[in-house]
Enzyme design. Structure first.
Site, short mmCIF file in Angstrom:
data_model
loop_
_atom_site.label_atom_id
_atom_site.label_comp_id
_atom_site.label_asym_id
_atom_site.label_seq_id
_atom_site.Cartn_x
_atom_site.Cartn_y
_atom_site.Cartn_z
N ARG A 1 -4.59 22.12 47.26
CA ARG A 1 -3.63 21.70 46.21
C ARG A 1 -4.26 21.83 44.82
O ARG A 1 -4.07 20.97 43.96
CB ARG A 1 -3.13 20.27 46.46
CG ARG A 1 -2.50 20.05 47.82
CD ARG A 1 -1.06 20.55 47.89
NE ARG A 1 -0.16 19.76 47.11
CZ ARG A 1 0.58 18.75 47.58
NH1 ARG A 1 0.52 18.45 48.84
NH2 ARG A 1 1.39 18.09 46.80
N ARG B 1 0.13 18.78 39.67
CA ARG B 1 0.47 17.83 38.61
C ARG B 1 -0.70 17.25 37.85
O ARG B 1 -0.51 16.63 36.81
CB ARG B 1 1.29 16.68 39.21
CG ARG B 1 2.70 17.10 39.58
CD ARG B 1 3.34 16.11 40.51
NE ARG B 1 2.62 16.11 41.77
CZ ARG B 1 2.93 15.36 42.83
NH1 ARG B 1 3.93 14.54 42.76
NH2 ARG B 1 2.23 15.44 43.93
N ASP C 1 5.26 25.97 49.13
CA ASP C 1 5.17 24.71 49.87
C ASP C 1 5.43 24.99 51.34
O ASP C 1 6.10 25.96 51.69
CB ASP C 1 6.19 23.69 49.35
CG ASP C 1 5.84 22.29 49.85
OD1 ASP C 1 4.93 21.66 49.28
OD2 ASP C 1 6.44 21.85 50.85
N TYR D 1 8.69 16.63 59.22
CA TYR D 1 9.59 16.50 58.06
C TYR D 1 11.02 16.89 58.43
O TYR D 1 11.99 16.29 57.97
CB TYR D 1 9.09 17.37 56.90
CG TYR D 1 7.80 16.86 56.30
CD1 TYR D 1 7.81 15.86 55.33
CD2 TYR D 1 6.57 17.36 56.72
CE1 TYR D 1 6.62 15.39 54.79
CE2 TYR D 1 5.38 16.88 56.20
CZ TYR D 1 5.41 15.89 55.23
OH TYR D 1 4.25 15.41 54.70
O1 CP3 Z 1 -2.73 24.20 47.23
C1 CP3 Z 1 -2.00 24.70 46.32
O2 CP3 Z 1 -2.27 24.62 45.12
C2 CP3 Z 1 -0.81 25.51 46.77
C3 CP3 Z 1 0.44 24.87 46.88
C4 CP3 Z 1 0.77 23.81 47.94
C5 CP3 Z 1 1.74 22.79 47.67
N1 CP3 Z 1 1.97 22.11 48.82
C6 CP3 Z 1 2.38 22.57 46.36
C7 CP3 Z 1 3.08 21.30 46.11
C8 CP3 Z 1 0.39 23.66 49.28
C9 CP3 Z 1 -0.66 24.44 50.06
C10 CP3 Z 1 1.16 22.59 49.83
C11 CP3 Z 1 1.06 22.16 51.23
C12 CP3 Z 1 1.85 21.01 51.68
N2 CP3 Z 1 3.10 20.62 51.27
C13 CP3 Z 1 1.45 20.16 52.75
C14 CP3 Z 1 0.19 20.31 53.58
C15 CP3 Z 1 -1.03 19.87 52.87
C16 CP3 Z 1 -1.10 18.41 52.54
O3 CP3 Z 1 -1.26 18.11 51.36
O4 CP3 Z 1 -1.04 17.58 53.47
C17 CP3 Z 1 2.47 19.21 52.93
C18 CP3 Z 1 2.49 18.08 53.94
C19 CP3 Z 1 3.52 19.51 51.99
C20 CP3 Z 1 4.82 18.83 51.85
C21 CP3 Z 1 5.01 18.25 50.51
N3 CP3 Z 1 5.14 18.97 49.34
C22 CP3 Z 1 5.08 16.88 50.19
C23 CP3 Z 1 4.98 15.74 51.18
C24 CP3 Z 1 5.25 16.79 48.81
C25 CP3 Z 1 5.47 15.52 48.02
C26 CP3 Z 1 4.22 14.80 47.79
C27 CP3 Z 1 3.48 15.40 46.62
O5 CP3 Z 1 2.28 15.64 46.74
O6 CP3 Z 1 4.17 15.58 45.62
C28 CP3 Z 1 5.24 18.11 48.29
C29 CP3 Z 1 5.39 18.51 46.87
C30 CP3 Z 1 4.42 19.50 46.31
N4 CP3 Z 1 3.89 20.59 46.96
C31 CP3 Z 1 3.93 19.51 44.97
C32 CP3 Z 1 3.09 20.62 44.84
C33 CP3 Z 1 2.38 21.09 43.61
C34 CP3 Z 1 4.30 18.52 43.90
C35 CP3 Z 1 5.67 18.85 43.44
C36 CP3 Z 1 5.92 18.48 42.01
O7 CP3 Z 1 5.51 19.24 41.11
O8 CP3 Z 1 6.57 17.46 41.81
#
Ligand code: CP3
Length: 345
Positions: free
Chosen positions: A25, A29, A75, A151
């Site tokens: 990640r 943000r 995502d 999910y």
């Molecule tokens: O790593 C990177 O920079 C690449 C992008 C990436 C995102 N999500 C962007 C994202 C990757 C590889 C993921 C994986 C992801 N997404 C996982 C597996 C890894 C982990 O962290 O456990 C999971 C479970 C998700 C599902 C997901 N996406 C959730 C539960 C959420 C909300 C919680 C949160 O962290 O905001 C997201 C949103 C998300 N995915 C954001 C980003 C940058 C934030 C969104 C925003 O800008 O508001």
């Protein structure tokens, strides 16, 4: 063949001059420039589906910290979205999906518009291949079927994944249909990412650790094994990194049974145990606690050196044990990156 990217060398089990690093990640943000782009894109999903924006936010952390790998900005939930499930990301609430909790609802999902829906993601991968520095590797990714299904069934994130765990026990056949659909969709999705230029694949199984042992084999190991087999059939040389978060002492079984090329280890894994029991099996990536990265200070520096001292003798990539959180001061990421870059093995 000579490999000129540090990160790919480590994944091939070769020794590297310097420990390669990237952060799960790494785009997001905690970076003000990300917040700015998200605002102009309108929403998180717009960022994911607009190649101009997605390329830009993938590159943002590289400009600051010069990681050895870039990870496609997208995502894990774009896969259920492309299968036809309704998906929204609500501010402060995370993902919200219309739960798929019956055979009828699963049968309404399908692959007919799948690749068309995901074509902007493929375009992003394609452009990133040109946009990143020559020495940086490009990682494509997907969620592993179990984690994505948690999910899909519950309709949102949950601390215990109760809806999917219950469905897997009570309506095993129905749950198996969902997992099978995810195995084929995810395999095709990753193969497309490779065709468009991804050099490495990471499979995120964030909730694997919550499964009891037989269920872990059935829902975490088996689907991952099938996806890796499908990728290898077409692209035998593309490394696949598995992240079965929370797998604990089951990491070795996961590695042997799935055939992953490398594993990402979570924050709970003891370093010496990893060195003695996991590193002999495959390259390892991990495992700084993202909350220590927030806290900073001497303890952070000490822990970074401890991880490097313990694991840099074998094939190793420095990473976190889970994703960067929004509260992370970018200065702390800069400091850790500097320590790794200057570390002498
Ligand atoms: O790593 C990177 O920079 C690449 C992008 C990436 C995102 N999500 C962007 C994202 C990757 C590889 C993921 C994986 C992801 N997404 C996982 C597996 C890894 C982990 O962290 O456990 C999971 C479970 C998700 C599902 C997901 N996406 C959730 C539960 C959420 C909300 C919680 C949160 O962290 O905001 C997201 C949103 C998300 N995915 C954001 C980003 C940058 C934030 C969104 C925003 O800008 O508001």
């Amino acid at each position: 063949m000579t490999i000129d990217k540090n990160f790919l060398q480590a994944l091939a089990g070769q020794s590297t001059n310097r420990v390669p690093f990237w952060y799960m990640r790494q785009a997001g943000r905690y970076l003000p420039e990300y917040m700015e782009k998200r605002k102009s894109a309108g929403s998180f999903l717009e960022l994911c589906y607009s190649p101009d924006f997605a390329v830009e936010v993938t590159l943002q952390p590289l400009r600051r910290f010069h990681m050895d790998a870039a990870i496609l900005f997208s995502d894990i939930l774009v896969v259920p979205h492309a299968l036809g499930q309704h998906l929204e990301f609500r501010q402060g609430e995370g993902p919200v999906l219309t739960p798929v909790d019956s055979a009828e609802k699963i049968n309404r999902l399908g692959m007919d518009k799948f690749h068309q829906h995901l074509s902007p993601v493929y375009e992003t991968v394609n452009r990133l291949g040109q946009a990143i520095p020559d020495t940086t590797a490009l990682i494509g990714f997907a969620g592993a079927p179990w984690t994505v299904a948690t999910y899909m069934v519950q309709g949102h994130g949950s601390p215990d994944q109760a809806a999917a765990r219950s469905m897997a026990f009570q309506r095993q056949d129905v749950f198996q249909t969902l997992i099978d659909l995810l195995v084929s969709a995810t395999s095709e999705y990753l193969i497309k990412q490779i065709e468009h230029g991804a050099e490495v694949i990471q499979l995120f199984d964030t909730w694997a650790g919550n499964l009891p042992e037989d269920q872990f084999r059935k829902w975490a190991i088996e689907p991952t094994r099938k996806i890796i087999l499908a990728i290898r059939k077409k692209y035998p040389h593309i490394p696949v990194i598995g992240f079965p978060r929370g797998a604990g002492c089951r990491y070795p079984e996961y590695i042997n049974a799935t055939g992953v090329s490398a594993v990402s280890i979570d924050t709970t894994m003891p370093l010496e145990w990893v060195r003695d029991h996991i590193q002999p099996l495959c390259p390892v990536q991990g495992n700084l606690d993202p909350l220590l990265l927030v806290a900073g200070g001497d303890r952070l520096e000490k822990r970074v050196r401890q991880i490097l001292d313990c694991l840099s003798g074998g094939p190793f990539i420095f990473n976190l044990g889970h994703g960067i959180v929004p509260e992370t001061p970018p200065e702390n990421v800069a400091l850790v990156s500097e320590i790794i870059r200057e570390y002498k093995k």
